[in-house]
Write a protein that holds these residues in place. Structure first.
Motif, short mmCIF file in Angstrom:
data_model
loop_
_atom_site.label_atom_id
_atom_site.label_comp_id
_atom_site.label_asym_id
_atom_site.label_seq_id
_atom_site.Cartn_x
_atom_site.Cartn_y
_atom_site.Cartn_z
N TYR A 187 0.85 -1.19 0.00
CA TYR A 187 0.00 0.00 0.00
C TYR A 187 0.89 1.25 0.00
O TYR A 187 0.64 2.21 -0.74
CB TYR A 187 -0.91 0.00 1.22
CG TYR A 187 -1.66 1.30 1.39
CD1 TYR A 187 -2.77 1.58 0.60
CD2 TYR A 187 -1.24 2.25 2.32
CE1 TYR A 187 -3.44 2.79 0.74
CE2 TYR A 187 -1.91 3.45 2.47
CZ TYR A 187 -3.01 3.72 1.67
OH TYR A 187 -3.66 4.90 1.81
N GLY A 188 1.93 1.24 0.82
CA GLY A 188 2.86 2.37 0.85
C GLY A 188 3.53 2.58 -0.50
O GLY A 188 3.72 3.72 -0.94
N ARG A 221 0.88 4.17 -2.60
CA ARG A 221 0.44 5.45 -2.06
C ARG A 221 1.46 6.54 -2.35
O ARG A 221 1.10 7.69 -2.58
CB ARG A 221 0.24 5.30 -0.54
CG ARG A 221 -0.30 6.55 0.12
CD ARG A 221 -1.70 6.86 -0.37
NE ARG A 221 -2.14 8.17 0.10
CZ ARG A 221 -2.05 9.28 -0.62
NH1 ARG A 221 -1.57 9.22 -1.86
NH2 ARG A 221 -2.47 10.44 -0.16
N ARG A 222 2.74 6.18 -2.32
CA ARG A 222 3.77 7.18 -2.58
C ARG A 222 3.88 7.51 -4.07
O ARG A 222 4.58 8.44 -4.44
CB ARG A 222 5.13 6.69 -2.08
CG ARG A 222 5.25 6.68 -0.57
CD ARG A 222 6.67 6.42 -0.12
NE ARG A 222 6.77 6.49 1.32
CZ ARG A 222 6.67 5.45 2.14
NH1 ARG A 222 6.49 4.24 1.62
NH2 ARG A 222 6.77 5.60 3.44
N MET A 249 4.25 14.43 -8.58
CA MET A 249 4.10 14.02 -7.19
C MET A 249 3.74 15.19 -6.29
O MET A 249 3.13 15.03 -5.25
CB MET A 249 5.38 13.36 -6.70
CG MET A 249 5.74 12.18 -7.56
SD MET A 249 6.97 11.17 -6.82
CE MET A 249 6.06 10.45 -5.51
N LEU A 253 0.07 15.60 -5.31
CA LEU A 253 -0.58 14.65 -4.41
C LEU A 253 -1.34 15.39 -3.32
O LEU A 253 -0.95 16.48 -2.90
CB LEU A 253 0.47 13.74 -3.76
CG LEU A 253 1.09 12.69 -4.66
CD1 LEU A 253 2.23 12.03 -3.92
CD2 LEU A 253 0.05 11.67 -5.04
N ARG A 285 8.27 15.08 -1.04
CA ARG A 285 7.57 14.75 -2.29
C ARG A 285 7.96 15.72 -3.41
O ARG A 285 8.17 15.33 -4.54
CB ARG A 285 6.06 14.77 -2.06
CG ARG A 285 5.57 13.72 -1.09
CD ARG A 285 4.09 13.47 -1.24
NE ARG A 285 3.28 14.61 -0.85
CZ ARG A 285 2.91 14.89 0.40
NH1 ARG A 285 3.32 14.11 1.38
NH2 ARG A 285 2.17 15.94 0.67
N MET A 323 13.47 5.63 -4.48
CA MET A 323 12.31 5.24 -3.67
C MET A 323 12.32 3.75 -3.36
O MET A 323 11.99 3.33 -2.26
CB MET A 323 11.02 5.64 -4.38
CG MET A 323 10.85 7.14 -4.47
SD MET A 323 9.36 7.64 -5.34
CE MET A 323 8.09 7.25 -4.13
#
Lengths: 194, 419
Positions: A31-32, A35-36, A93, A96, A113, A128
């Motif tokens: 999920y991370g 999500r990023r 990004m 976001l 970000r 990342m």
């Protein structure tokens, strides 16, 4: 603790418990990961679930030739590419939405970000994968299908670039050590070693 | 051009901080880092960048398995489904298979074209040309699998220690090493008796081509792989296949049961060698070596002696590290032997099946006669063409030279006969 690969083989043999253990280990990291890289938290959760659905569908063809972690992030990268193709235009990004960052680190999280968005796409991805997914150089090379030496050199460049961004106008979290200006700029520093 | 001032490149220094540098270079990097203020500043910067990046936290949703996944789990899974996602290794495998299919198709076209001039079965001809076939992919597969095994099996204390490091741990590893916690490496010991299992099976089958395909299917179902495979196709006897198969130890009995179905069992044997003591001994020696390395590293860190003493300690660290790596490789090899049982399978083709390859039917004879007739016709045409090409120019030359004298003589003879 049972290894991921052993759990995967058990799941391949029909063990639901093994899958639940794998899900518990990798759901939040996946999920991370999404999500990023995506603006929509719900879409990130959907893609994390789709990753596991792909694992279920392809379980019969799984062979223990690579780490399960690499296998999962390989699937995740392909899903991410498909998602980005659907969106046609890459979302910066910096666009976001507000991140549910913990503690008082929201401002620094926003800066992070924005700084990452200034990196070249491949270098950002390598950085990342290293910092957030904690993959080894060889795992990143395998996922992105580039040589390990390229991973190392690009990772170094991206970290130096982040250092420059940090020195040039960032406002890091007060709780973290501040970056003092060091005499060696990226190019100059490298020249000294050559 | 490198200078003596920095024996390690900056990206090597970063790799050292990430724990990604080989031991020999890591020792050099550590020694240089301790006395170079410039590299210390760079290391501090890199660590700070990593800490800054980790500020961007994402809270995972956590919770139970969603209904969508539970529903997918409840459904029966197909044996082979074309998923849209593959890991890099699988993608490479797909590409290899695509190329293999393309090469196979090209080979098939070639064989079909040549079969007009041959009476043998195309696959038999191919096999006869390659009397002993060794599959190159199997060796690579085995190596790849063995490379993956240590990750599964390396449950040693050092691995656990490294895995327990947090997300910032990679870049903080060097900092932690400067004030290391008292780590005592202990041998975890095997979970139970460790037995290297070996089985031998000799079979005779009527359908040799099918047996090969079924063999691959059995390996796929039992998650095994081919260690070595040789196919022999002698002209005067049945074909034979000799293979060394590796299957997970818990799948050995099931795999043998499936292999028995390939044909008539001529002989069967099983052997189990217990290596628990050997494994425990290896684990103990490995733990001792790691503790020695730890003590030497501590000694190097708190050194106050002469440079020669420091160099001696570094040399000893390198030697111990080499021993550790050798023992780890040995342990991994042992674990692989335990986890994967070996089946030495020999499959022979029934001799009667070999006789069927010889065309003894009327149709076969007619076909051979037609092929020979075609050969004769083509050879005749080619022979005439060769004669014309080789003697034609000379004949034309002599014809041109002799044409006019011959015509004059002929006319003279006709005139004389008319008179």
């Amino acid at each position: 603790m049972t290894s991921d690969e052993a759990l995967m083989l058990e799941f391949q043999g029909g063990s639901r418990v093994a899958f639940e253990e794998l899900f518990a280990r990798y759901h939040d990291p996946l999920y991370g990961f999404f999500r990023r890289r995506l603006a929509d938290p719900e879409r990130a959760e959907d893609l994390a679930q789709e990753t596991f659905l792909a694992v279920i569908r392809a379980a019969s063809r799984y062979e223990p030739r690579a780490l399960v972690r690499t296998y999962l992030y390989g699937i995740a990268l392909r899903l991410l590419s498909a998602e980005r193709r659907k969106q046609f235009n890459r979302i910066p990004m910096a666009e976001l939405g507000p991140e549910p960052a913990t503690g008082g680190a929201a401002e620094t999280g926003l800066w992070v970000r924005q700084a990452l968005d200034r990196l070249e796409a491949l270098e950002r991805e390598i950085l990342m994968l290293r910092e957030y997914e904690q993959l080894s150089y060889s795992e990143i090379a395998d996922l992105l299908r580039i040589p390990v030496n390229t991973v190392r050199s690009r990772l170094f460049r991206s970290r130096l670039a982040m250092r420059s961004y940090l020195q040039s106008g960032a406002r890091p979290n007060p709780g973290l050590p501040t970056m003092e200006a060091t005499p060696a700029q990226p190019d100059e520093a490298r020249n000294e070693h050559e | 051009m490198s200078t003596n001032r920095h024996p390690v490149e900056q990206d090597e220094l970063m790799a050292y901080l990430d724990g990604e540098l080989p031991t020999d270079r890591a020792t050099t990097a550590l020694a240089h880092l301790e006395r170079c203020p410039e590299c210390q500043a760079l290391a501090t910067d890199l660590r700070t960048v990593s800490r800054q990046l980790l500020v961007w936290e994402v809270d995972g949703p956590g919770g139970q398995i969603p209904a969508k996944i539970s529903a997918a789990l409840a459904q029966p899974r197909p044996e082979t489904e074309t998923a849209n996602v593959n890991p890099p290794a699988a993608r490479n495998k797909i590409m290899v298979w695509r190329w293999a299919w393309a090469a196979g198709f090209a080979l098939l076209c070639l064989v079909v074209g040549l079969s007009f001039n041959r009476s043998r079965h195309p696959f038999s001809a191919d096999l006869r040309q390659n009397a002993a076939v060794r599959e190159p992919a199997t060796s690579a597969d085995k190596n790849a699998l063995i490379e993956s095994i240590p990750r599964q099996q390396s449950l040693g204390a050092l691995s656990n220690f490294q895995l327990k490091e947090g997300s910032a741990g990679r870049l903080e590893l060097s900092a932690k090493l400067q004030n290391p916690p008292p780590v005592k490496f202990q041998s975890p010991g095997p979970p139970g008796p460790m037995i290297v299992r070996t089985a031998g099976l000799t079979l005779t089958t009527n359908d040799f081509d099918r047996a090969r395909a079924v063999l691959d299917d059995i390996l796929r179902r039992h998650h095994g792989y081919v260690g070595e495979l040789n196919v022999s196709t002698p002209a005067d006897s049945g074909r034979s296949l000799s293979a060394t198969l590796r299957v997970p130890a818990d799948q050995l009995e099931a795999a043998i049961a499936d292999l028995r179905k390939l044909g008539r069992v001529d002989s069967e044997s099983q052997n189990g060698q217990e290596v628990t003591e050997q494994y425990v001994d290896l684990e103990a020696r490995l733990a001792n070596a790691r503790n020695t390395e730890q003590r030497l590293t501590d000694l190097l860190r708190s050194r106050t002696g002469r440079l020669s003493d420091v160099l001696a300690v570094e040399t000893e660290i390198s030697r111990v590290r080499g021993e550790i790596e050798r023992m780890e490789a040995e342990r991994k090899s042992l674990a692989t032997q335990v986890d994967f049982a070996t089946i030495n399978a020999n499959v022979r083709e029934d001799y009667k099946a070999q006789l069927e390859v010889v065309p003894v039917t009327t149709w076969g004879r007619l076909r051979n006669a037609a092929v020979e007739g075609y050969h004769s016709m083509v050879e005749g045409i080619v022979g005439v063409a060769l004669f014309l090409f080789s003697w034609g120019p000379s004949l034309l030359l002599w014809a041109a030279i002799l044409f006019f004298p011959a015509r004059a003589v002929w006319r003279k003879i006709r005139r004389e006969s008319a008179a």
